[in-house]
Motif scaffolding. Sequence first.
Motif, PDB file in Angstrom:
ATOM      1  N   VAL A  67      26.288  39.756  40.917  1.00 38.86           N
ATOM      2  CA  VAL A  67      26.812  40.783  39.939  1.00 38.86           C
ATOM      3  C   VAL A  67      27.888  40.288  39.002  1.00 38.86           C
ATOM      4  O   VAL A  67      27.710  40.457  37.659  1.00 38.86           O
ATOM      5  CB  VAL A  67      27.468  41.873  40.721  1.00 38.86           C
ATOM      6  CG1 VAL A  67      28.310  43.064  39.853  1.00 38.86           C
ATOM      7  CG2 VAL A  67      26.340  42.928  41.446  1.00 38.86           C
ATOM      8  N   LEU A  68      28.648  39.366  39.457  1.00 43.48           N
ATOM      9  CA  LEU A  68      29.650  38.827  38.425  1.00 43.48           C
ATOM     10  C   LEU A  68      29.310  37.492  37.767  1.00 43.48           C
ATOM     11  O   LEU A  68      30.433  36.887  36.958  1.00 43.48           O
ATOM     12  CB  LEU A  68      31.059  38.951  38.941  1.00 43.48           C
ATOM     13  CG  LEU A  68      32.081  39.630  38.430  1.00 43.48           C
ATOM     14  CD1 LEU A  68      31.894  41.182  37.907  1.00 43.48           C
ATOM     15  CD2 LEU A  68      33.598  39.536  38.849  1.00 43.48           C
ATOM     16  N   GLY A  69      28.376  37.020  38.337  1.00 48.39           N
ATOM     17  CA  GLY A  69      28.217  35.513  37.721  1.00 48.39           C
ATOM     18  C   GLY A  69      28.640  34.531  38.616  1.00 48.39           C
ATOM     19  O   GLY A  69      28.440  34.561  40.064  1.00 48.39           O
ATOM     20  N   GLY A  70      29.537  33.725  38.183  1.00 44.95           N
ATOM     21  CA  GLY A  70      30.320  32.599  38.899  1.00 44.95           C
ATOM     22  C   GLY A  70      30.894  32.974  40.339  1.00 44.95           C
ATOM     23  O   GLY A  70      31.971  34.032  40.279  1.00 44.95           O
ATOM     24  N   ALA A  71      30.553  32.613  41.389  1.00 43.76           N
ATOM     25  CA  ALA A  71      31.000  32.811  42.727  1.00 43.76           C
ATOM     26  C   ALA A  71      32.316  32.512  42.905  1.00 43.76           C
ATOM     27  O   ALA A  71      33.029  33.268  43.564  1.00 43.76           O
ATOM     28  CB  ALA A  71      29.956  32.153  43.763  1.00 43.76           C
ATOM     29  N   ASP A  72      32.690  31.624  42.223  1.00 47.20           N
ATOM     30  CA  ASP A  72      34.101  31.178  42.128  1.00 47.20           C
ATOM     31  C   ASP A  72      35.209  32.124  41.534  1.00 47.20           C
ATOM     32  O   ASP A  72      36.583  31.776  41.814  1.00 47.20           O
ATOM     33  CB  ASP A  72      34.302  29.770  41.176  1.00 47.20           C
ATOM     34  CG  ASP A  72      34.166  28.615  42.008  1.00 47.20           C
ATOM     35  OD1 ASP A  72      33.642  28.789  43.451  1.00 47.20           O
ATOM     36  OD2 ASP A  72      34.017  27.381  41.639  1.00 47.20           O
ATOM     37  N   SER A  73      34.793  33.075  40.745  1.00 47.15           N
ATOM     38  CA  SER A  73      35.477  33.753  39.935  1.00 47.15           C
ATOM     39  C   SER A  73      36.415  34.801  40.760  1.00 47.15           C
ATOM     40  O   SER A  73      37.423  35.369  40.401  1.00 47.15           O
ATOM     41  CB  SER A  73      34.791  34.598  38.617  1.00 47.15           C
ATOM     42  OG  SER A  73      33.871  35.449  39.660  1.00 47.15           O
ATOM     43  N   HIS A  74      36.017  34.939  42.006  1.00 43.71           N
ATOM     44  CA  HIS A  74      36.876  35.710  42.957  1.00 43.71           C
ATOM     45  C   HIS A  74      37.890  35.078  43.782  1.00 43.71           C
ATOM     46  O   HIS A  74      39.050  35.476  43.984  1.00 43.71           O
ATOM     47  CB  HIS A  74      35.964  36.446  44.106  1.00 43.71           C
ATOM     48  CG  HIS A  74      34.733  37.123  43.520  1.00 43.71           C
ATOM     49  ND1 HIS A  74      34.934  38.045  42.569  1.00 43.71           N
ATOM     50  CD2 HIS A  74      33.587  36.983  43.980  1.00 43.71           C
ATOM     51  CE1 HIS A  74      33.700  38.656  42.215  1.00 43.71           C
ATOM     52  NE2 HIS A  74      32.825  38.018  42.933  1.00 43.71           N
ATOM     53  N   ALA A  75      37.654  33.535  43.894  1.00 45.41           N
ATOM     54  CA  ALA A  75      38.386  32.901  44.839  1.00 45.41           C
ATOM     55  C   ALA A  75      39.894  33.156  44.607  1.00 45.41           C
ATOM     56  O   ALA A  75      40.846  33.045  45.479  1.00 45.41           O
ATOM     57  CB  ALA A  75      37.918  31.425  44.903  1.00 45.41           C
ATOM     58  N   GLU A  76      40.300  32.821  43.145  1.00 41.82           N
ATOM     59  CA  GLU A  76      41.821  32.714  42.917  1.00 41.82           C
ATOM     60  C   GLU A  76      42.289  34.195  42.470  1.00 41.82           C
ATOM     61  O   GLU A  76      43.608  34.387  42.024  1.00 41.82           O
ATOM     62  CB  GLU A  76      42.023  31.971  41.854  1.00 41.82           C
ATOM     63  CG  GLU A  76      41.382  30.456  42.162  1.00 41.82           C
ATOM     64  CD  GLU A  76      42.036  29.349  41.301  1.00 41.82           C
ATOM     65  OE1 GLU A  76      42.625  29.690  40.521  1.00 41.82           O
ATOM     66  OE2 GLU A  76      42.416  28.263  42.171  1.00 41.82           O
ATOM     67  N   GLU A  77      41.715  35.254  42.706  1.00 38.95           N
ATOM     68  CA  GLU A  77      42.112  36.655  42.250  1.00 38.95           C
ATOM     69  C   GLU A  77      43.080  37.130  43.127  1.00 38.95           C
ATOM     70  O   GLU A  77      43.260  36.726  44.271  1.00 38.95           O
ATOM     71  CB  GLU A  77      40.939  37.578  42.146  1.00 38.95           C
ATOM     72  CG  GLU A  77      40.134  37.578  40.767  1.00 38.95           C
ATOM     73  CD  GLU A  77      38.967  38.496  40.637  1.00 38.95           C
ATOM     74  OE1 GLU A  77      38.780  39.095  39.377  1.00 38.95           O
ATOM     75  OE2 GLU A  77      38.351  39.005  41.673  1.00 38.95           O
ATOM     76  N   SER A  78      44.009  38.096  42.618  1.00 43.85           N
ATOM     77  CA  SER A  78      44.866  38.675  43.329  1.00 43.85           C
ATOM     78  C   SER A  78      44.496  39.332  44.616  1.00 43.85           C
ATOM     79  O   SER A  78      43.138  39.824  44.882  1.00 43.85           O
ATOM     80  CB  SER A  78      45.373  40.225  42.501  1.00 43.85           C
ATOM     81  OG  SER A  78      46.107  39.837  41.398  1.00 43.85           O
ATOM     82  N   PHE A  79      45.100  39.226  45.612  1.00 44.84           N
ATOM     83  CA  PHE A  79      44.895  39.570  46.995  1.00 44.84           C
ATOM     84  C   PHE A  79      43.811  38.793  47.779  1.00 44.84           C
ATOM     85  O   PHE A  79      43.566  38.809  48.986  1.00 44.84           O
ATOM     86  CB  PHE A  79      44.099  41.148  47.200  1.00 44.84           C
ATOM     87  CG  PHE A  79      45.045  42.098  46.318  1.00 44.84           C
ATOM     88  CD1 PHE A  79      46.338  42.237  46.683  1.00 44.84           C
ATOM     89  CD2 PHE A  79      44.632  42.718  45.222  1.00 44.84           C
ATOM     90  CE1 PHE A  79      47.080  43.101  46.043  1.00 44.84           C
ATOM     91  CE2 PHE A  79      45.525  43.513  44.628  1.00 44.84           C
ATOM     92  CZ  PHE A  79      46.625  43.622  44.930  1.00 44.84           C
TER      93      PHE A  79
END
Length: 226
Positions: free
Chosen positions: A160-172
């Motif tokens: 859905v958001l493309g790059g799987a990495d884009s979540h890893a460093e997000e808040s929480f």
Amino acid sequence: MSFSAEIITLFPDLFPGPLGASVLGRGLADGLWSLGTTQLRDFATDRHRTVDDTPAGGGAGMVLKPDILARAIDAVSPASDPRPRILMSPRGAPLTQGRARALALGPGAVIICGRFEGVDQRVIDGRALEEISIGDYVLAGGEVAAMVLLEAVVRLIPGVLGGADSHAEESFENGLLEYPQYTRPQGWEGAEIPPVLVSGDHKRIQQWRHEQSLALTRLRRPDLLA
Ligand code: SAH
């Protein structure tokens, strides 16, 4: 099999609303997830299509009737349905990134939107509804809360958001708030992007970001560190 959400609501026209925009909307169009709505009123049995009644014991407002709501739940989600049945409720467990992540890996969710003073306790117990709250305040209905829940979940569905990495460093995601972000121009209103971020030294950048995350979390959300 993709993530399938079904919303039981008195206001199906509110959907998909914001869930139809941007990357979530594209994911919906591309079949990465699906969204159905069920009009609770269609399960009423009297001439006036009544879904609520006055609270037993007295008091203000109206309560959603258990028989009507249960009929709607059973119609969209038979006992064999693997999807969790969620009731949006200010009395529920606070929504967390962890719960959103777990839901995103599952088959979907059946989400019930309350209205008025809420729903008869017997349907919560009888259909083993998982109560989820989006925060310590009271909304007029569960629809916006359901959108908040789905928006948090759907953006985590792979693709859905493309790059799987884009979540890893997000808040929480790592128990911390995210570090400050910057982008060009290098100088703006007399403030420069912190030099370390334009140094090209990835190790130092990573270290700086971690320190910033820790400091921000300590300052604003010490409860996350506890
Ligand atoms: N009388 C209830 C509030 C009812 S608000 C109480 O005091 O607990 C009407 C509906 O809005 C609820 O049934 C629920 O579906 C939704 N709602 C309100 N606040 C919410 C919140 N913080 N999180 C999730 N759903 C909420």
